[in-house]
Every structure is written in C-alpha cells, then in structure tokens.
Design an enzyme around this catalytic site. Structure first.
Site, PDB file in Angstrom:
ATOM      1  N   GLY A  88       5.605  -5.495   7.479  1.00  7.95           N
ATOM      2  CA  GLY A  88       6.392  -5.714   6.089  1.00  7.95           C
ATOM      3  C   GLY A  88       7.450  -4.903   6.116  1.00  7.95           C
ATOM      4  O   GLY A  88       7.705  -3.714   7.076  1.00  7.95           O
ATOM      5  N   VAL A 209       4.730   2.117   4.349  1.00 12.27           N
ATOM      6  CA  VAL A 209       5.300   2.696   3.172  1.00 12.27           C
ATOM      7  C   VAL A 209       4.135   3.237   2.204  1.00 12.27           C
ATOM      8  O   VAL A 209       4.388   4.033   1.509  1.00 12.27           O
ATOM      9  CB  VAL A 209       5.969   1.511   2.409  1.00 12.27           C
ATOM     10  CG1 VAL A 209       4.892   0.592   1.672  1.00 12.27           C
ATOM     11  CG2 VAL A 209       6.828   1.817   1.314  1.00 12.27           C
ATOM     12  N   ASP A 210       2.915   2.924   2.861  1.00 10.52           N
ATOM     13  CA  ASP A 210       1.723   3.551   2.144  1.00 10.52           C
ATOM     14  C   ASP A 210       1.544   5.184   2.511  1.00 10.52           C
ATOM     15  O   ASP A 210       0.701   5.565   1.861  1.00 10.52           O
ATOM     16  CB  ASP A 210       0.506   2.631   2.375  1.00 10.52           C
ATOM     17  CG  ASP A 210       0.596   1.473   1.793  1.00 10.52           C
ATOM     18  OD1 ASP A 210       1.426   1.288   1.222  1.00 10.52           O
ATOM     19  OD2 ASP A 210      -0.227   0.583   2.201  1.00 10.52           O
TER      20      ASP A 210
END
Length: 447
Positions: A88, A209-210
């Site tokens: 992603g 991104v987490d």
C-alpha cells in the site's frame, strides 16, 4: 521494550564476501582521515534498559552500525541496481527512491540504476512493464509528490521467476521498499539467490505506515500519517462541537497495531475514546463503549457545556465482531478486515435512536488521503537517511538485511528478525497510560 516471543535473538548480518575495493568517499574524506567510515567492530547496544537487581538478559546483544565502510565489495562502475516499491501507499516512498538514486549516482558513481514498475510483479516474466532508467534528473523533484513514481502492487512473490529476471538483467543489488509481506518476499528472493551462489545484495527499507515492524524504532511515513490524522480529528471535533450531542467518528490505519490512533489521540487532545486492536472492548452491555459514550454526553450537558464526543478507532480494532463473516486475504496474504468504522457508526445510531436521544453523527475515513500524502519535512529527512544507508550497506556486500533506526542510531537488522512478529502498543505501558489520561476514557470497556 519490545515484547519478544522468540528470545533467541540473532542479529548477525550476512555478507556476499570480503570487501577489497576502496570506497570512493576516501578521496572526499582524504583530508580528514577515515573518521567518517564505520568500523565493523562498532556496534550499537540492543538494550539501554537495566534492572539494577535483575540485570538485563539482552545486555550482551549488539547491533551492526549502518553507514559507509572504507572498503566495499562491489566495483561501482560494474553495478546494476534495481529498486522496487511494494504494498500500500505510504508517505515517503518517493523520498526513499530519490535518496537511493542520488547516493548511488553522486557518491558511488553508479550509472546503471533501474526502477521496477509495480513492485515484485514487474520482475515476473509476464510483466509488460519495462524498467525505468533512473538518474538524479529523473528523481530530483519527486519528493514533492505523494505515491510512488514506480507504481506499487501486492503479491507477485515468486522467488524463482524473480531471480531468473535479476540474473538475466545482470542485476547485482536490489532495494525493496515495503512492509512485512514485502520483506518476507525479500528473504525468499535472497535465499533463492544464495541457492544459485549468485552475488546479488538484497537490502530492504521497511515501509509500514502502521509503525509495526519489529526492531524498527520508527517507520517512515508514520509522522506524516499522525500529522494528517490530527487534522482529520480536528475537523471531527469542530463538527461535533457545533451540534447538540454531536459525535465525530474517525477511522485511521492500524491493522494489528494502534500506534497511529494512539499517537494522534495524544497529539490532538480532542479525542475522548481511542479504540485500538491491542485492547479488547465490548460495544454493548453495562460497561460497554455505548454506555460510556452516552455518559460522556450527559456529563458535558450537566456542566452546561455543549455535549459532544470524538471517537478515534484503528481499522483493526473490534474485529471480533466479524468472526462469523467469511474472511478473505489480499494478494500479499494479509487478512482483509471488515470496516469497524461503519459498524460502530451503525451501532451508535441504533443505540441513540432506541433511547430516543437526539444526536448528530459525522463519520470520517481519511485513510487513503493520508496514505497518498507527500512526506512532511521530518519524514523526508528520515527517508533520505534510510536510502543513503541502504546504499552504503549494499555497496559493502551486506544482504538479507534492512535499515533500521534503533536507539536513535541507524543499524542493520536481519530481515528474518524484523518479520518474526509485529510491534504493538503495550496496554500496560506508560505510553498507553498517557493516552488514557488524555482521552479520559475508562481503563476497560469490557463487561
């Protein structure tokens, strides 16, 4: 301190062989000696924690320091380097590409740099996407844009076919920018390379991104994500505070780890309920979320303030409510999660309508806006350093490893260690305690 299931920590970094070539930086640093080069004996302590009574079982674990070596493995003019971006979108993709290309070209004099289109899929024989020739002119301004100039995709991890392509194209170093699935793919590719006794360096740049990679202090794009999420929460707060019994509901990324939600809640100070995957909660019942939400509104009204509430939820929270749903996986093998944001929205609506309580509810999901944003200044700087250190590692023949920030220092971490588990918010730690103090939510919303 990371909660580690597997306590057999092995941080030895694999190498393609002895480094015999002079680093081109020797001429640059000629007047200052070799102080700018990293000595292989220089290590970073894994643990800075020490219990004076019990000691620390990780006290003797050391990490290899990242940075340029005085001697390198590859002859720069012979190098053919490839770059992939997978998974992603994440703020900073282009910044890392830019840094890798500029370091290869300007520092080491590498002139054969290729961008692989659409992740690992672009390395498969059936791919119709040719490689992109990269140089500083191509990449100098790409850090101003979100997304990735190379395109991205999930899946496509077929080690035999991928290594066939690398061998056919005479690639001798590959930089894979991606998350957990991407780096597991990097390891499979490196193992296939090893089977064939090829001299190809495989270096990863961890992208999530987490912020849930093990042994990575901070992943790139995370600070930008929090910054953007804070703006979304501010909008939700303005909406909620402008209506009687106004409720703002914001869903952010965080499949297995609630770092974005928790950091956003603490940064904004507008969040009243922060729901994360690490902490189980009940929606209904005498100590459930809905009862506490109603209580929050009533307390505000009793204080003669505008009754309102802001709820921030990570996408992986409350997935137990979908246990009876058929579960599917994406092309990277990740379990596809149901939309907990919409589920909570419907439950709030049902609850207040059944009690005949007037309310206004606004639901905001900024996830794709956040993912596609350009990196902020802090992340852009971080990406630049990740990319340059990845190049230094590859030129030194390091392989099956990724670049990490640990105890504020850049280090080499074996990919096999980075993917053994997921880093998660500790519900019993001081950070989550600070989040609870900020939101004012109950310690537990379990019946």
């Amino acid at each position: 301190m990371y909660r580690i299931k597997n306590e057999n920590l092995d941080f030895k970094i694999d190498s393609l062989g002895e480094c015999k070539q002079n680093n081109p930086l020797i001429d640059f640093y000629a007047s200052e000696g070799s102080s700018h080069f990293v000595n292989e004996k220089n290590k970073i302590k894994f643990s800075v924690y020490r219990n004076e009574d019990a000691g620390d079982k990780y006290e003797d674990v050391l990490l290899e320091k990242a940075g340029p070596r005085e001697k390198i493995y590859f002859v720069p003019r012979h190098v053919k380097a490839a770059i992939t971006t997978c998974g992603g979108l994440c703020p900073g993709f282009n910044d890392v590409i830019r840094s890798i290309v500029r370091t290869l070209w300007k520092i080491y004099g590498v002139r054969n740099i290729y961008g692989v289109k659409f992740g690992y899929q672009g390395l498969l024989p059936e791919s119709n996407s040719p490689f992109i020739n990269l140089n500083p002119d191509v990449v100098d301004d790409i850090n101003k844009f979100g997304g990735t100039i190379l395109g991205s995709s999930r899946g496509g991890i077929k080690p035999v076919e991928i290594v066939d392509t690398l061998e056919r194209m005479n690639i001798n170093m590959i930089f894979n920018i991606g998350g957990d699935g991407t780096q597991k793919g990097s390891l499979l590719i490196a193992e296939e390379i090893e089977k064939r006794n090829l001299k190809i360096a495989v270096v990863g740049i961890p992208k999530t991104v987490d912020n849930d990679f093990m042994f990575v202090q901070k992943s790139f794009g995370f600070e930008t994500a929090v910054e953007q999420a804070v703006a979304a929460v501010a909008g939700a707060h303005f909406e909620a505070n402008s209506a009687y019994n106004g409720i703002g509901l914001v869903k952010v990324m965080g499949r297995d780890s609630g770092f974005i939600a928790a950091h956003t809640a603490l940064s904004s100070n507008d969040v009243n309920f922060c729901l994360i995957p690490e902490l189980d909660f009940d929606i209904e019942g005498p100590n459930g979320f809905l009862v506490h939400l109603e209580r929050r509104l009533l307390e505000k009204e009793s204080l003669e303030e505008i009754p309102h509430a802001v709820i921030l939820i990570a996408e992986g929270a409350g997935q137990k409510y979908f246990d009876n749903f058929p579960r599917k996986k994406d092309d990277s093998g990740n379990l596809l999660y149901e939309d907990i944001g919409l589920y909570i929205k419907d439950k709030i609506t049902e609850y207040f309508k059944a009690k005949n309580i007037q309310f206004t509810l606004k639901y905001i999901d900024p996830s794709y806006i956040i993912r596609s944003s350009p990196a902020n200044a802090s992340d852009s700087l971080y990406c630049a350093r990740l990319g340059s250190n990845a190049v230094h590692a590859a030129m030194s023949g390091k392989t099956k490893m990724l670049i990490s920030l640990w105890s504020t220092k850049f280090v080499h971490i074996p990919i096999k260690m980075a993917v053994i588990d997921r880093n998660k918010v500790n519900p019993n730690g001081s950070f989550w305690r600070d989040v609870l103090s900020s939101t004012g939510q109950p310690i537990s919303m379990k019946n």
